[in-house]
Design an enzyme around this catalytic site. Structure first.
Site, PDB file in Angstrom:
ATOM      1  N   ASP A   1     -29.607  -9.660  24.202  1.00  0.00           N
ATOM      2  CA  ASP A   1     -28.776  -8.769  23.929  1.00  0.00           C
ATOM      3  C   ASP A   1     -29.489  -7.374  24.505  1.00  0.00           C
ATOM      4  OD1 ASP A   1     -26.267  -8.121  21.842  1.00  0.00           O
ATOM      5  OD2 ASP A   1     -27.298  -6.234  22.491  1.00  0.00           O
TER       6      ASP A   1
ATOM      7  N   GLN B   1     -20.848  -8.904   9.805  1.00  0.00           N
ATOM      8  CA  GLN B   1     -19.348  -9.171   9.902  1.00  0.00           C
ATOM      9  C   GLN B   1     -18.919  -8.488   8.495  1.00  0.00           C
ATOM     10  OE1 GLN B   1     -17.572 -10.476  12.122  1.00  0.00           O
ATOM     11  NE2 GLN B   1     -18.966 -11.442  13.451  1.00  0.00           N
TER      12      GLN B   1
ATOM     13  N   ASP C   1     -19.855 -14.114  22.374  1.00  0.00           N
ATOM     14  CA  ASP C   1     -18.975 -13.156  21.644  1.00  0.00           C
ATOM     15  C   ASP C   1     -19.166 -11.832  22.046  1.00  0.00           C
ATOM     16  OD1 ASP C   1     -17.364 -12.229  19.751  1.00  0.00           O
ATOM     17  OD2 ASP C   1     -18.619 -12.771  17.942  1.00  0.00           O
TER      18      ASP C   1
ATOM     19  N   CYS D   1     -12.591 -11.222  20.426  1.00  0.00           N
ATOM     20  CA  CYS D   1     -11.732 -10.432  19.468  1.00  0.00           C
ATOM     21  C   CYS D   1     -10.667  -9.663  20.179  1.00  0.00           C
ATOM     22  CB  CYS D   1     -12.581  -9.479  18.800  1.00  0.00           C
ATOM     23  SG  CYS D   1     -13.342  -8.324  19.839  1.00  0.00           S
TER      24      CYS D   1
ATOM     25  N   CYS E   1       1.076  -1.172   0.006  1.00  0.00           N
ATOM     26  CA  CYS E   1      -0.133  -0.180  -0.090  1.00  0.00           C
ATOM     27  C   CYS E   1       0.845   1.506  -0.095  1.00  0.00           C
ATOM     28  CB  CYS E   1      -0.901   0.240   1.209  1.00  0.00           C
ATOM     29  SG  CYS E   1      -1.800   1.544   1.387  1.00  0.00           S
TER      30      CYS E   1
ATOM     31  N   CYS F   1      -3.863  -0.538   8.542  1.00  0.00           N
ATOM     32  CA  CYS F   1      -3.298  -1.653   8.837  1.00  0.00           C
ATOM     33  C   CYS F   1      -1.873  -1.305   9.451  1.00  0.00           C
ATOM     34  CB  CYS F   1      -2.923  -2.146   7.141  1.00  0.00           C
ATOM     35  SG  CYS F   1      -4.261  -2.571   6.392  1.00  0.00           S
TER      36      CYS F   1
ATOM     37  N   CYS G   1      -8.018   0.645  -1.640  1.00  0.00           N
ATOM     38  CA  CYS G   1      -7.297   0.315  -0.344  1.00  0.00           C
ATOM     39  C   CYS G   1      -7.295  -1.384  -0.579  1.00  0.00           C
ATOM     40  CB  CYS G   1      -8.522   0.484   0.677  1.00  0.00           C
ATOM     41  SG  CYS G   1      -8.111  -0.026   2.300  1.00  0.00           S
TER      42      CYS G   1
ATOM     43  N   TYR H   1     -25.087 -11.933  24.495  1.00  0.00           N
ATOM     44  CA  TYR H   1     -24.442 -11.003  23.617  1.00  0.00           C
ATOM     45  C   TYR H   1     -24.955 -11.212  22.242  1.00  0.00           C
ATOM     46  CZ  TYR H   1     -21.507 -10.063  27.867  1.00  0.00           C
ATOM     47  OH  TYR H   1     -20.816 -10.041  28.971  1.00  0.00           O
TER      48      TYR H   1
ATOM     49  N   CYS I   1      -1.314   5.795   7.233  1.00  0.00           N
ATOM     50  CA  CYS I   1      -2.713   5.650   7.154  1.00  0.00           C
ATOM     51  C   CYS I   1      -3.125   4.836   8.660  1.00  0.00           C
ATOM     52  CB  CYS I   1      -3.125   4.431   6.067  1.00  0.00           C
ATOM     53  SG  CYS I   1      -4.878   3.982   6.372  1.00  0.00           S
TER      54      CYS I   1
END
Length: 453
Positions: free
Chosen positions: A334, A284, A382, A409, A71, A80, A160, A313, A77
């Site tokens: 939730d 997602q 999650d 995550c 990139c 990433c 991108c 969740y 940026c």
């Protein structure tokens, strides 16, 4: 150490933000752009009580996994963090990030836990199905892109490397039309102007694309000509919407969305499931890897058709629906009412009569059901990056479902939660999944089973 000081450093590992980590006189030093195994020369840029940050001056001994980033704005940026690391190296280091978190928070059992190799992608580029690029104007030119890391400088991005090519093509085409029609563009300093953000989402499986213009007010000049020109950018566009966000906020969307052309939603498939996605709906960002992630959750749940499942969740219900065909009953909850409305709609659309969704916290519902005599066989979670609420963990330890499947995550908060969960659960294995190649993020699925006395 002091700011401006230069010294050689050996990089031992990667930090959670993708920076190299070394040790100088027992002090932790973070070096952006450095890789494990490298011998580098650095210059201290910031000193804190427990650590320092340093700039990379040169690499005296390169890692075998170092590569040239593809990139052109990679260094500026910040979207990433790992393009300078080969993909094989990324998968290896992401597994190591999980190991580091375990070593830090559950050291007594860390060495005995099975952490499997990271599941990666065949093609780790152009995978993101949605882009949200800010719009600004310099002179007569309209730019669309991301802000340079830690600054207010907008980088104009035409292609991108991690975005689906269609999202890039449509964003560029839209900003050129805004420039051509001389439509007012938002100014981040004066807070004046109309168009703030261009949001593009393309459905990977169905090929439908939605474009949303986020504006500061409802009035949209040259509306008909704008729509007509936008439709010529690509035939995949089946929905054009306008979202009004009048607030002085970093949040992208406001509360009001207007359909300018076509459908309110686009249709997307995920395995055997299908979803209608509105402009603001969560979905997602990497559908290909989401299938792998959800399949790992299903494997860990070990369903035979006789089990009751709670999807805590639950969001819009994707995980619970993924498990539904193999479960006797699925219940989800939730705290966001809109998510529960969507979850119920998704369950109805798929004809699932044994799937039910409730608004409220997981601990409240689990305790209520316990008093009514309902204890789930499997709980799957999650949670957000902050991890599980302590009150929820205490409830799980109290009701003791046979299996607990933890998707995370954030390896750090996951490992912190393990310190409590492993009081009654054995961790069978931890499976990392690379949902966001070229970044420092890693997802994990952990299978836990109730300890036998």
């Amino acid at each position: 150490m002091e700011v401006g000081q230069k010294f050689p450093l050996t990089i031992k590992r990667l930090g959670i933000n993708g920076e190299g980590v070394g040790f100088y006189k027992r002090n932790v030093v973070f070096v952006k752009g450095a890789l494990p195994g490298e011998e580098v020369t650095v210059k201290v840029s910031k000193v804190q009580r427990n650590f320092a940050e340093a700039d990379l001056l040169n690499v005296r001994k390169e890692s075998e996994y170092r590569q040239e980033p593809s990139c052109p704005v990679y260094a500026e940026c910040g979207g990433c963090q790992l393009q300078h690391l080969t993909y094989g190296g990324q998968l290896k280091e992401k597994r190591d990030m999980v190991l580091q978190s375990l070593e830090k928070y559950v050291k007594p059992i860390a060495a005995t836990l099975e952490v499997r190799p990271t599941i990666g992608m065949d093609n780790p580029w152009h995978y993101r199905n949605k882009s949200s690029f800010q719009v600004r104007k310099e002179g007569k030119r309209v730019y669309a892109g991301l802000f340079s890391e830690g600054t207010n400088k907008l980088l104009n991005i035409n292609d991108c490397a991690v975005q689906h090519p269609l999202t890039s093509k449509i964003t560029v085409g839209t900003r050129k039309i805004l420039q051509k029609l001389n439509i007012s563009i938002y100014d981040g300093k004066s807070l004046n102007g109309l168009v703030r953000t261009i949001v593009v989402r393309t459905a990977i499986e169905t090929g439908e694309t939605q474009v949303c213009l986020v504006t500061t007010r409802k009035e949209l000049p040259h509306k008909e000509e704008l729509i007509e020109r936008m439709l010529k950018i690509d035939p995949s566009i089946v929905s054009i919407t306008q979202n009004v966000n009048r607030e002085k906020t970093s949040l992208i969307f406001g509360d009001e969305t207007i359909v300018l052309y076509g459908k309110e939603t686009i249709h997307e498939k995920l395995g055997e499931l299908a979803f209608d996605l509105s402009s603001r709906a969560f979905f997602q960002l990497n559908p290909e890897q989401t299938v792998h992630l959800y399949d790992e959750i299903k494997r860990a749940a070990m369903l035979t058709g006789r089990e009751t499942v709670v999807d805590a969740y639950c969001g819009v219900g994707t995980i619970g629906l993924w498990l539904a065909r193999d479960a006797k009953e699925v219940r989800g909850m939730d705290v966001v009412p809109e998510s529960i409305v969507d979850a119920k709609k998704n369950a109805r659309n798929h004809g699932f009569k044994h799937v039910r969704y409730y608004t409220g916290t997981a601990e409240e519902w689990l305790e209520k059901w316990r008093r009514e005599g309902f204890i789930p066989d499997v709980i799957t979670v999650d949670p957000p990056r902050t991890g599980l609420a302590l009150s929820f963990i205490k409830t799980v330890l109290k009701i003791k479902p046979k299996r607990f499947v933890y998707t995370s995550c954030n390896p750090s908060t996951f490992a912190k939660d393990l310190a409590d969960l492993t009081k009654v659960y054995n961790v069978e294995y931890i499976q990392p999944v690379d949902m966001f190649p070229q970044t420092a993020r890693v997802e994990i699925v952990a299978k836990m089973t109730l300890k036998t006395k």
